[in-house]
Design a protein around this motif. Structure first.
Motif, PDB file in Angstrom:
ATOM      1  N   ASN A  29       0.776  -1.240   0.000  1.00  0.00           N
ATOM      2  CA  ASN A  29       0.000   0.000   0.000  1.00  0.00           C
ATOM      3  C   ASN A  29       0.805   1.287   0.000  1.00  0.00           C
ATOM      4  N   TYR A  30       2.128   1.173   0.118  1.00  0.00           N
ATOM      5  CA  TYR A  30       2.947   2.378   0.227  1.00  0.00           C
ATOM      6  C   TYR A  30       4.208   2.282  -0.625  1.00  0.00           C
ATOM      7  N   ASN A  31       4.765   3.437  -0.883  1.00  0.00           N
ATOM      8  CA  ASN A  31       6.144   3.476  -1.343  1.00  0.00           C
ATOM      9  C   ASN A  31       7.023   3.225  -0.121  1.00  0.00           C
ATOM     10  N   LEU A  32       8.255   2.837  -0.342  1.00  0.00           N
ATOM     11  CA  LEU A  32       9.168   2.532   0.760  1.00  0.00           C
ATOM     12  C   LEU A  32      10.407   3.410   0.668  1.00  0.00           C
ATOM     13  N   ALA A  33      10.928   3.763   1.825  1.00  0.00           N
ATOM     14  CA  ALA A  33      12.064   4.686   1.838  1.00  0.00           C
ATOM     15  C   ALA A  33      13.050   4.343   2.939  1.00  0.00           C
ATOM     16  N   TRP A  34      14.278   4.801   2.745  1.00  0.00           N
ATOM     17  CA  TRP A  34      15.313   4.747   3.772  1.00  0.00           C
ATOM     18  C   TRP A  34      15.548   6.156   4.307  1.00  0.00           C
ATOM     19  N   PHE A  35      15.807   6.208   5.609  1.00  0.00           N
ATOM     20  CA  PHE A  35      16.138   7.447   6.297  1.00  0.00           C
ATOM     21  C   PHE A  35      17.376   7.185   7.153  1.00  0.00           C
ATOM     22  N   ARG A  36      18.002   8.249   7.629  1.00  0.00           N
ATOM     23  CA  ARG A  36      19.110   8.069   8.567  1.00  0.00           C
ATOM     24  C   ARG A  36      19.137   9.202   9.580  1.00  0.00           C
ATOM     25  N   GLN A  37      19.650   8.851  10.769  1.00  0.00           N
ATOM     26  CA  GLN A  37      19.812   9.814  11.848  1.00  0.00           C
ATOM     27  C   GLN A  37      21.279   9.890  12.192  1.00  0.00           C
ATOM     28  N   SER A  38      21.881  11.033  11.902  1.00  0.00           N
ATOM     29  CA  SER A  38      23.302  11.220  12.161  1.00  0.00           C
ATOM     30  C   SER A  38      23.555  11.421  13.650  1.00  0.00           C
ATOM     31  N   PRO A  39      24.736  10.988  14.152  1.00  0.00           N
ATOM     32  CA  PRO A  39      25.065  11.224  15.559  1.00  0.00           C
ATOM     33  C   PRO A  39      25.536  12.650  15.835  1.00  0.00           C
ATOM     34  N   PHE A  40      25.778  13.408  14.800  1.00  0.00           N
ATOM     35  CA  PHE A  40      26.311  14.750  14.985  1.00  0.00           C
ATOM     36  C   PHE A  40      25.214  15.684  15.475  1.00  0.00           C
ATOM     37  N   PRO A  41      25.572  16.639  16.347  1.00  0.00           N
ATOM     38  CA  PRO A  41      24.569  17.540  16.920  1.00  0.00           C
ATOM     39  C   PRO A  41      23.807  18.332  15.863  1.00  0.00           C
ATOM     40  N   ALA A  98       9.591  11.178  -3.015  1.00  0.00           N
ATOM     41  CA  ALA A  98      10.880  11.734  -2.614  1.00  0.00           C
ATOM     42  C   ALA A  98      10.694  12.641  -1.402  1.00  0.00           C
ATOM     43  N   PHE A  99      11.689  12.688  -0.559  1.00  0.00           N
ATOM     44  CA  PHE A  99      11.671  13.504   0.647  1.00  0.00           C
ATOM     45  C   PHE A  99      10.495  13.118   1.544  1.00  0.00           C
ATOM     46  N   GLY A 100      10.057  14.007   2.399  1.00  0.00           N
ATOM     47  CA  GLY A 100       8.977  13.700   3.318  1.00  0.00           C
ATOM     48  C   GLY A 100       9.459  12.869   4.483  1.00  0.00           C
ATOM     49  N   GLU A 134      17.059  12.387   8.267  1.00  0.00           N
ATOM     50  CA  GLU A 134      16.930  12.820   6.882  1.00  0.00           C
ATOM     51  C   GLU A 134      16.548  11.671   5.966  1.00  0.00           C
ATOM     52  N   TRP A 135      15.804  12.039   4.961  1.00  0.00           N
ATOM     53  CA  TRP A 135      15.407  11.088   3.932  1.00  0.00           C
ATOM     54  C   TRP A 135      16.595  10.802   3.029  1.00  0.00           C
ATOM     55  N   ILE A 136      16.729   9.524   2.590  1.00  0.00           N
ATOM     56  CA  ILE A 136      17.845   9.159   1.722  1.00  0.00           C
ATOM     57  C   ILE A 136      17.364   8.736   0.347  1.00  0.00           C
ATOM     58  N   ALA A 137      16.396   7.839   0.306  1.00  0.00           N
ATOM     59  CA  ALA A 137      15.974   7.285  -0.982  1.00  0.00           C
ATOM     60  C   ALA A 137      14.585   6.687  -0.846  1.00  0.00           C
ATOM     61  N   THR A 138      13.860   6.698  -1.949  1.00  0.00           N
ATOM     62  CA  THR A 138      12.526   6.101  -2.032  1.00  0.00           C
ATOM     63  C   THR A 138      12.439   5.197  -3.245  1.00  0.00           C
ATOM     64  N   ILE A 139      11.709   4.102  -3.089  1.00  0.00           N
ATOM     65  CA  ILE A 139      11.331   3.275  -4.232  1.00  0.00           C
ATOM     66  C   ILE A 139       9.809   3.156  -4.208  1.00  0.00           C
ATOM     67  N   THR A 140       9.182   3.493  -5.329  1.00  0.00           N
ATOM     68  CA  THR A 140       7.727   3.436  -5.384  1.00  0.00           C
ATOM     69  C   THR A 140       7.244   2.006  -5.626  1.00  0.00           C
ATOM     70  N   ARG A 141       5.955   1.817  -5.504  1.00  0.00           N
ATOM     71  CA  ARG A 141       5.392   0.489  -5.772  1.00  0.00           C
ATOM     72  C   ARG A 141       5.651   0.079  -7.212  1.00  0.00           C
ATOM     73  N   GLY A 142       5.792   1.060  -8.080  1.00  0.00           N
ATOM     74  CA  GLY A 142       6.080   0.775  -9.478  1.00  0.00           C
ATOM     75  C   GLY A 142       7.552   0.622  -9.791  1.00  0.00           C
ATOM     76  N   GLY A 143       8.410   0.779  -8.777  1.00  0.00           N
ATOM     77  CA  GLY A 143       9.835   0.573  -8.981  1.00  0.00           C
ATOM     78  C   GLY A 143      10.625   1.820  -9.338  1.00  0.00           C
ATOM     79  N   ILE A 144       9.996   2.982  -9.302  1.00  0.00           N
ATOM     80  CA  ILE A 144      10.715   4.228  -9.577  1.00  0.00           C
ATOM     81  C   ILE A 144      11.516   4.609  -8.342  1.00  0.00           C
ATOM     82  N   THR A 145      12.766   5.016  -8.567  1.00  0.00           N
ATOM     83  CA  THR A 145      13.640   5.346  -7.448  1.00  0.00           C
ATOM     84  C   THR A 145      14.040   6.814  -7.476  1.00  0.00           C
ATOM     85  N   ASN A 146      14.197   7.381  -6.305  1.00  0.00           N
ATOM     86  CA  ASN A 146      14.687   8.742  -6.136  1.00  0.00           C
ATOM     87  C   ASN A 146      15.677   8.776  -4.987  1.00  0.00           C
ATOM     88  N   TYR A 147      16.695   9.624  -5.104  1.00  0.00           N
ATOM     89  CA  TYR A 147      17.770   9.661  -4.115  1.00  0.00           C
ATOM     90  C   TYR A 147      18.076  11.090  -3.689  1.00  0.00           C
TER      91      TYR A 147
END
Length: 122
Positions: A31-43, A104-106, A48-61
């Motif tokens: 039911n959703y697109n899927l994404a990777w995020f990361r949390q830096s240890p720096f103050p 993308a983003f969000g 932050e959002w890193i990348a998304t892949i949609t259900r249709g396979g479209i990727t954004n970075y």
């Protein structure tokens, strides 16, 4: 909501590679697109959002990882992947996956897992 389960992190030297995996629920997968995020240890660094892949396979970075990271999904195994190459010190972070509604983003719209730590150090 079922939490995703991230794995595959570790300690790697600059220039090295890692492949992260994330076990997701069928609801997230179907039911959703899927994404990777990361949390830096720096103050003062927000998650932050890193990348998304949609259900249709479209990727954004994110520009800072474009050309170095590849997001992919295996619907049969209910897994999301992030292949990371040419890792830099600035990639050190806890990495999370989540469902997203945009391409993308969000931010994630589902539950957050525990994440997997990636440390880039010489």
């Amino acid at each position: 909501q079922v939490q995703p389960v991230e794995s595959g992190g570790g300690l790697v030297r600059p220039g090295g590679s890692l492949k992260l995996s994330c076990a997701v629920s069928e609801d997230m997968l179907m039911n959703y697109n899927l994404a990777w995020f990361r949390q830096s240890p720096f103050p003062y660094k927000q998650r932050e959002w890193i990348a998304t892949i949609t259900r249709g396979g479209i990727t954004n970075y994110r520009n800072t990882v474009k050309g170095r990271f590849v997001i992919s999904r295996d619907n049969g195994k209910k897994l999301l992947y992030l292949q990371m190459h040419s890792l830099e010190f600035e990639d050190t972070a806890v990495y999370y996956c989540n469902a997203v509604t945009g391409s993308a983003f969000g931010d994630g719209v589902g539950s957050w897992g525990q994440g997997t730590q990636v440390t880039v150090s010489s």
